[in-house]
Design a protein around this motif. Structure first.
Motif, PDB file in Angstrom:
ATOM      1  N   GLU A 155       0.858  -1.184   0.000  1.00  0.00           N
ATOM      2  CA  GLU A 155       0.000   0.000   0.000  1.00  0.00           C
ATOM      3  C   GLU A 155       0.895   1.235   0.000  1.00  0.00           C
ATOM      4  O   GLU A 155       1.841   1.324   0.794  1.00  0.00           O
ATOM      5  CB  GLU A 155      -0.884  -0.020   1.243  1.00  0.00           C
ATOM      6  N   VAL A 156       0.622   2.187  -0.876  1.00  0.00           N
ATOM      7  CA  VAL A 156       1.380   3.438  -0.939  1.00  0.00           C
ATOM      8  C   VAL A 156       0.423   4.580  -0.638  1.00  0.00           C
ATOM      9  O   VAL A 156      -0.598   4.742  -1.308  1.00  0.00           O
ATOM     10  CB  VAL A 156       2.017   3.647  -2.331  1.00  0.00           C
ATOM     11  N   GLU A 157       0.767   5.375   0.379  1.00  0.00           N
ATOM     12  CA  GLU A 157      -0.088   6.494   0.790  1.00  0.00           C
ATOM     13  C   GLU A 157       0.728   7.782   0.798  1.00  0.00           C
ATOM     14  O   GLU A 157       1.842   7.817   1.340  1.00  0.00           O
ATOM     15  CB  GLU A 157      -0.670   6.242   2.176  1.00  0.00           C
ATOM     16  N   GLU A 185       2.491  19.255  -4.326  1.00  0.00           N
ATOM     17  CA  GLU A 185       1.166  19.535  -4.871  1.00  0.00           C
ATOM     18  C   GLU A 185       0.998  18.827  -6.201  1.00  0.00           C
ATOM     19  O   GLU A 185       1.874  18.860  -7.065  1.00  0.00           O
ATOM     20  CB  GLU A 185       0.989  21.044  -5.054  1.00  0.00           C
ATOM     21  N   GLY A 186      -0.122  18.154  -6.368  1.00  0.00           N
ATOM     22  CA  GLY A 186      -0.368  17.419  -7.608  1.00  0.00           C
ATOM     23  C   GLY A 186       0.280  16.057  -7.645  1.00  0.00           C
ATOM     24  O   GLY A 186       0.316  15.411  -8.687  1.00  0.00           O
ATOM     25  N   ALA A 187       0.789  15.584  -6.483  1.00  0.00           N
ATOM     26  CA  ALA A 187       1.481  14.291  -6.459  1.00  0.00           C
ATOM     27  C   ALA A 187       0.572  13.139  -6.822  1.00  0.00           C
ATOM     28  O   ALA A 187       1.035  12.065  -7.220  1.00  0.00           O
ATOM     29  CB  ALA A 187       2.100  14.055  -5.088  1.00  0.00           C
ATOM     30  N   ASP A 188      -0.745  13.341  -6.691  1.00  0.00           N
ATOM     31  CA  ASP A 188      -1.686  12.275  -7.003  1.00  0.00           C
ATOM     32  C   ASP A 188      -2.184  12.342  -8.437  1.00  0.00           C
ATOM     33  O   ASP A 188      -2.976  11.514  -8.867  1.00  0.00           O
ATOM     34  CB  ASP A 188      -2.878  12.333  -6.050  1.00  0.00           C
ATOM     35  N   ALA A 189      -1.733  13.340  -9.200  1.00  0.00           N
ATOM     36  CA  ALA A 189      -2.179  13.508 -10.577  1.00  0.00           C
ATOM     37  C   ALA A 189      -1.370  12.610 -11.507  1.00  0.00           C
ATOM     38  O   ALA A 189      -0.360  12.026 -11.121  1.00  0.00           O
ATOM     39  CB  ALA A 189      -2.043  14.966 -10.999  1.00  0.00           C
ATOM     40  N   ASP A 190      -1.815  12.492 -12.749  1.00  0.00           N
ATOM     41  CA  ASP A 190      -1.070  11.709 -13.732  1.00  0.00           C
ATOM     42  C   ASP A 190       0.363  12.222 -13.811  1.00  0.00           C
ATOM     43  O   ASP A 190       0.603  13.422 -13.903  1.00  0.00           O
ATOM     44  CB  ASP A 190      -1.735  11.824 -15.110  1.00  0.00           C
ATOM     45  N   ASP A 228       2.371   7.667  -9.420  1.00  0.00           N
ATOM     46  CA  ASP A 228       2.679   6.979 -10.678  1.00  0.00           C
ATOM     47  C   ASP A 228       4.139   6.559 -10.728  1.00  0.00           C
ATOM     48  O   ASP A 228       4.468   5.459 -11.202  1.00  0.00           O
ATOM     49  CB  ASP A 228       2.359   7.878 -11.867  1.00  0.00           C
ATOM     50  N   ALA A 229       5.030   7.427 -10.252  1.00  0.00           N
ATOM     51  CA  ALA A 229       6.459   7.118 -10.286  1.00  0.00           C
ATOM     52  C   ALA A 229       6.777   5.926  -9.385  1.00  0.00           C
ATOM     53  O   ALA A 229       7.544   5.031  -9.765  1.00  0.00           O
ATOM     54  CB  ALA A 229       7.263   8.342  -9.858  1.00  0.00           C
ATOM     55  N   VAL A 230       6.193   5.901  -8.196  1.00  0.00           N
ATOM     56  CA  VAL A 230       6.399   4.771  -7.298  1.00  0.00           C
ATOM     57  C   VAL A 230       5.770   3.504  -7.886  1.00  0.00           C
ATOM     58  O   VAL A 230       6.354   2.411  -7.831  1.00  0.00           O
ATOM     59  CB  VAL A 230       5.826   5.075  -5.908  1.00  0.00           C
ATOM     60  N   GLN A 231       4.607   3.644  -8.471  1.00  0.00           N
ATOM     61  CA  GLN A 231       3.927   2.487  -9.046  1.00  0.00           C
ATOM     62  C   GLN A 231       4.772   1.816 -10.116  1.00  0.00           C
ATOM     63  O   GLN A 231       4.813   0.574 -10.197  1.00  0.00           O
ATOM     64  CB  GLN A 231       2.584   2.914  -9.634  1.00  0.00           C
ATOM     65  N   THR A 232       5.446   2.577 -10.936  1.00  0.00           N
ATOM     66  CA  THR A 232       6.286   2.004 -11.983  1.00  0.00           C
ATOM     67  C   THR A 232       7.309   1.043 -11.389  1.00  0.00           C
ATOM     68  O   THR A 232       7.532  -0.063 -11.910  1.00  0.00           O
ATOM     69  CB  THR A 232       7.004   3.119 -12.765  1.00  0.00           C
ATOM     70  N   GLU A 233       7.923   1.442 -10.268  1.00  0.00           N
ATOM     71  CA  GLU A 233       8.922   0.588  -9.635  1.00  0.00           C
ATOM     72  C   GLU A 233       8.290  -0.646  -8.991  1.00  0.00           C
ATOM     73  O   GLU A 233       8.848  -1.744  -9.055  1.00  0.00           O
ATOM     74  CB  GLU A 233       9.686   1.393  -8.576  1.00  0.00           C
ATOM     75  N   LEU A 234       7.125  -0.466  -8.385  1.00  0.00           N
ATOM     76  CA  LEU A 234       6.471  -1.608  -7.734  1.00  0.00           C
ATOM     77  C   LEU A 234       6.008  -2.639  -8.753  1.00  0.00           C
ATOM     78  O   LEU A 234       6.134  -3.851  -8.529  1.00  0.00           O
ATOM     79  CB  LEU A 234       5.291  -1.131  -6.888  1.00  0.00           C
TER      80      LEU A 234
END
Length: 207
Positions: A161-163, A170-175, A180-186
């Motif tokens: 889980e990444v929170e 600001e805008g860290a949750d946007a496209d 997204d950057a962390v998701q690529t690695e996971l």
């Protein structure tokens, strides 16, 4: 007993037993990673006898352990989760203010809440820090064992889980943002976007 209201922006991933959380230092916006320790979380999830809250994506739980032990109401919309939290108090019964907040969602506002499942989670966390040392995100590695109350059936799984945390840009949750950057690695480490909307759904065999 007043509530603490908050918003969580997070993503969940299914992972296998042999998966290893990758090094996330160097991900855009992450300068270093700090060990956040390991905690044992013991939670009872509740709903009415007719399960009126779950179809509305509303979760009520009482959790012991970790930094946010207490009574919680959580509702979800995409990556955003709204949460209200109350202290554990001295009783096993839910706080009156919690009852008031769910009353409008129930056919019978006074309908009792009954246990759905008990979930015991061993959570190991990493804190992602920016160049100034601010905490921008938390990565939790959860190993969960759940027992469904009605059937006694036990289910176990592992998820990441990444929170986002307070120092997230600001805008860290946007496209193109931090999630997204962390998701690529996971994903490269073998994770898959979670097949379940919430832990309780998986605990009940609902996906």
């Amino acid at each position: 007993m007043s509530a603490h209201d908050g918003i969580e922006i997070e993503r969940k991933y299914d992972v296998g037993e042999d998966a290893v959380v990758p090094s996330l230092t160097g991900v855009a916006g992450v300068a270093s990673v700090r060990d956040g320790g390991t905690a044992l979380l013991d939670a009872i999830y509740l709903d009415t006898e007719g399960r009126e809250l779950l179809p509305q994506r509303v979760v009520v739980r009482r959790r012991v352990g970790g930094h946010d032990a207490g009574w919680h109401i959580k509702s979800a919309e995409g990556d955003v989760r709204h949460e209200q939290q109350w202290p554990l108090g001295d009783a096993d019964r839910e706080p009156e203010e919690l009852r008031a907040r769910i009353a409008t969602r129930l056919r019978e506002p006074a309908a009792p809440l009954v246990p759905l499942a008990r979930l015991v989670t061993t959570r190991t966390t990493l804190i992602l820090l920016d160049a100034e040392g601010g905490a921008v995100a938390e990565v939790a590695d959860d190993r969960v064992t759940a027992v469904e109350d009605a059937t006694g059936e036990e289910r176990s799984w592992r998820e990441w889980e990444v929170e986002l945390l307070d120092a997230a840009p600001e805008g860290a949750d946007a496209d193109g943002g931090l999630l997204d950057a962390v998701q690529t690695e996971l994903l490269a480490a073998g994770a898959r976007p979670s097949s379940s909307v919430a832990k309780i759904a998986r605990a009940l065999g609902l996906g």
